[in-house]
Structures are given as C-alpha cells and as structure tokens.
Design a protein around this motif. Structure first.
Motif, PDB file in Angstrom:
ATOM      1  N   ARG A   1      49.538  50.160  -8.713  1.00  0.00           N
ATOM      2  CA  ARG A   1      49.801  48.723  -8.563  1.00  0.00           C
ATOM      3  C   ARG A   1      49.895  48.350  -7.086  1.00  0.00           C
ATOM      4  O   ARG A   1      49.305  47.361  -6.634  1.00  0.00           O
ATOM      5  CB  ARG A   1      51.102  48.342  -9.271  1.00  0.00           C
TER       6      ARG A   1
ATOM      7  N   GLN B   1      57.826  44.472 -13.705  1.00  0.00           N
ATOM      8  CA  GLN B   1      56.996  43.314 -14.035  1.00  0.00           C
ATOM      9  C   GLN B   1      56.698  42.486 -12.787  1.00  0.00           C
ATOM     10  O   GLN B   1      55.613  41.919 -12.647  1.00  0.00           O
ATOM     11  CB  GLN B   1      57.700  42.441 -15.070  1.00  0.00           C
TER      12      GLN B   1
ATOM     13  N   THR C   1      53.801  44.061 -11.214  1.00  0.00           N
ATOM     14  CA  THR C   1      52.607  43.778 -12.011  1.00  0.00           C
ATOM     15  C   THR C   1      52.089  42.384 -11.721  1.00  0.00           C
ATOM     16  O   THR C   1      50.885  42.163 -11.522  1.00  0.00           O
ATOM     17  CB  THR C   1      52.920  43.923 -13.514  1.00  0.00           C
ATOM     18  N   HIS C   2      52.992  41.422 -11.679  1.00  0.00           N
ATOM     19  CA  HIS C   2      52.580  40.036 -11.458  1.00  0.00           C
ATOM     20  C   HIS C   2      52.078  39.819 -10.036  1.00  0.00           C
ATOM     21  O   HIS C   2      51.196  38.993  -9.808  1.00  0.00           O
ATOM     22  CB  HIS C   2      53.740  39.102 -11.782  1.00  0.00           C
TER      23      HIS C   2
ATOM     24  N   VAL D   1      48.420  40.972 -10.268  1.00  0.00           N
ATOM     25  CA  VAL D   1      47.575  39.997 -10.949  1.00  0.00           C
ATOM     26  C   VAL D   1      47.386  38.760 -10.076  1.00  0.00           C
ATOM     27  O   VAL D   1      46.289  38.199  -9.990  1.00  0.00           O
ATOM     28  CB  VAL D   1      48.180  39.623 -12.313  1.00  0.00           C
TER      29      VAL D   1
ATOM     30  N   LEU E   1      46.996  45.534 -20.253  1.00  0.00           N
ATOM     31  CA  LEU E   1      47.000  45.085 -18.868  1.00  0.00           C
ATOM     32  C   LEU E   1      45.603  45.138 -18.259  1.00  0.00           C
ATOM     33  O   LEU E   1      45.271  44.329 -17.385  1.00  0.00           O
ATOM     34  CB  LEU E   1      47.972  45.939 -18.053  1.00  0.00           C
TER      35      LEU E   1
ATOM     36  N   ASP F   1      44.044  41.949 -19.158  1.00  0.00           N
ATOM     37  CA  ASP F   1      44.697  40.901 -18.377  1.00  0.00           C
ATOM     38  C   ASP F   1      44.114  40.840 -16.966  1.00  0.00           C
ATOM     39  O   ASP F   1      43.828  39.760 -16.435  1.00  0.00           O
ATOM     40  CB  ASP F   1      46.201  41.171 -18.281  1.00  0.00           C
ATOM     41  N   MET F   2      43.938  42.002 -16.334  1.00  0.00           N
ATOM     42  CA  MET F   2      43.408  42.029 -14.968  1.00  0.00           C
ATOM     43  C   MET F   2      41.964  41.540 -14.920  1.00  0.00           C
ATOM     44  O   MET F   2      41.566  40.842 -13.984  1.00  0.00           O
ATOM     45  CB  MET F   2      43.515  43.437 -14.391  1.00  0.00           C
TER      46      MET F   2
ATOM     47  N   ASP G   1      51.897  40.988 -20.591  1.00  0.00           N
ATOM     48  CA  ASP G   1      52.732  40.854 -19.399  1.00  0.00           C
ATOM     49  C   ASP G   1      51.938  40.732 -18.108  1.00  0.00           C
ATOM     50  O   ASP G   1      52.514  40.699 -17.026  1.00  0.00           O
ATOM     51  CB  ASP G   1      53.685  42.046 -19.292  1.00  0.00           C
ATOM     52  N   GLY G   2      50.622  40.645 -18.209  1.00  0.00           N
ATOM     53  CA  GLY G   2      49.810  40.589 -17.000  1.00  0.00           C
ATOM     54  C   GLY G   2      49.043  39.299 -16.847  1.00  0.00           C
ATOM     55  O   GLY G   2      47.997  39.266 -16.196  1.00  0.00           O
TER      56      GLY G   2
END
Length: 271
Positions: free
Chosen positions: A41, A97, A100-101, A104, A125, A128-129, A156-157
């Motif tokens: 990440r 998180q 992670t955010h 993103v 995820l 999401d990416m 969550d992404g």
C-alpha cells in the motif's frame, strides 16, 4: 523503455517503468496474485505520487505481474486480525483503512489519465482499485468480483462510490450483495470495464489509448479530470464555477498561447 531509476521510487512489491510518455505501475507479488499488504500500500502511494508530480509522465497504466491483477487484501492481514486483542481490533482496522483509502485516493486523484490494465482476476480491493482508475481494459476471460460479503465485510476501497457510477445503482447492489464473479465480456456489456482485448495486446492497447488521451496540455487535462470527477456530487452552478476558474488558468498556459498563435498565423496566411 526509458531509464527512470534515478527518479522513480524504489520498492519491493511495486515496479515502475516508462514506455513513451506513459508510466506503467505494476503490482508485483505474482506468487500471491498481487494481494495487497501494508508495505505494498505504501509503495503504491509513493509510485502514484511520483507519477503525479513528474512532468515526463503524461499518463499512467496500472497492472499486475503474472496472471492476476489483484486478488484483494493479503490473507496475512486477516490472520493477524484474528489474533489481535479484541480491544485493539477496531482501531487497528481504522488505521489500516486509512492507508487503503490513501492509496485509492492517489489513484483516483492522479492529475494524469490512469488506465487499469486488468491482466487477470480482480477481486475485492483489486476491483476497487481498477475502478478508481479513469478507464479499465480487461483481458479476455478476466474474472472480476466484489467479493467482500463472502468474508462478512463491506467494500472498503471505494467500490461503493465507483461501482454505481459505472453500472448504475441497482446493478451495483446486485454485484455487491451477490459477490458473484463477472467475466470480461459481461463486464464490458454492463460498463464495468471499457474495453476487452487479448492478453498479448493488453499493454499495447493501453499504451495506444494513453497516447490518445494525452494530446491536450497537462494543465487542461488535469483541470478537466478534477471537474468531471465532481460532476455527480455538484450542482450545475458549481460545475460552471469550476469551469470558469479552470478556463482562466488555461488562458495563462504556454500550451494555450502557442496553440492560439499557431492558429492565428495560419488564419493570417490564408487572408
């Protein structure tokens, strides 16, 4: 391929290379289908921040090493979570998180066009990416899934933000609640991906598209992206105001002045 070793961030799980005016950022944990861990990440954030501030980079292609794009979060993190004292689970999760955010947001907020080159499975995820990118190109047979509910989790992404904008609210609910696997051809038909190509042509297809998307001045491209990304949340007056501000900035750029001078010189020569 351009040597960027002097400027690109060094990383263990992220590879960066230049092809023409485009940077390829490659998730590089192929033995784990490029599952995201904490270090990865941080390296992803560093790679996108580098690409965003580097004038030689005009577009970015995000892809995975090996046969998969990204299988989601690393299973090691799941094991750690089960062993953490109950009182620490929530805070540790909140902190993770947050990272992670950040990752993103670095993808979605990049001022250059970003294309996801989905070279295989994109789950959780990983999907999401891919959706955080401006465009998604998938290989034939690629499998995509919003797989979070299978693990008792929510997306969550950014998937709950990006997916309805791609496929509509009702279909987004169906894909998230069912957690079903969508193959590339269906993904294309519902707008989850923008193009489908063969594995052999994936990077070349993305490179050619990236070149098409970088004909405008960097300032105009960046400002256009920033406004378009706000249109669903903004009123028409707010979008008009942002457009006025952006246009005023564009009036001052060398690309605009050079373009206008060239146009006027051609017009004068025909008069």
């Amino acid at each position: 391929m351009k040597d960027i070793s002097a400027t690109a961030p060094t990383a263990e799980f992220i590879d960066v290379e230049m092809q023409g005016r485009s940077a390829i950022i490659r998730l590089n944990r192929p033995e784990l289908r490029n599952a995201m861990n904490d270090q990865m990440r941080q390296e992803l954030i560093a790679a996108f921040e580098w690409a965003d501030r580097s004038p030689e980079v005009r577009a970015v292609v995000l892809t995975g090493a090996g046969k998969g794009f990204c299988s989601g979060g690393d299973i090691g993190g799941m094991r750690e979570r089960l062993n953490v004292p109950q009182g620490d689970v929530a805070y540790n999760g909140w902190n993770r998180q947050k990272q992670t955010h950040r990752g993103v947001a670095a993808i979605h907020g990049c001022t250059k066009p970003v294309i996801a080159a989905v070279n295989g499975a994109a789950f959780g995820l990983g999907l999401d990416m891919a959706m955080a990118c401006d465009f998604v190109v998938a290989v034939d047979g690629a499998k995509l899934s919003m797989s979070f509910l299978k693990r008792g989790l929510v997306s969550d992404g950014g998937g709950m933000y990006f997916l309805p904008r791609r496929v509509g609210l009702s279909r987004a609910k169906e894909l998230i609640l069912s957690s079903r696997v969508v193959l590339a051809d269906e993904a294309l038909s519902i707008g989850l991906v923008d193009r489908v190509t063969s594995a052999d042509d994936l990077i070349n297809t993305c490179m050619a598209w990236a070149e098409e998307l970088t004909q405008g001045s960097p300032a105009a491209v960046a400002l256009t992206k920033s406004i378009l990304d706000k249109t669903f949340e903004s009123s028409d007056d707010e979008v008009f105001a942002l457009g006025r501000q952006a246009q005023a900035i564009c009036y001052t750029t060398k690309e605009h002045r050079e373009s206008i001078e060239e146009f006027l010189n051609k017009a004068d020569s025909k008069a």
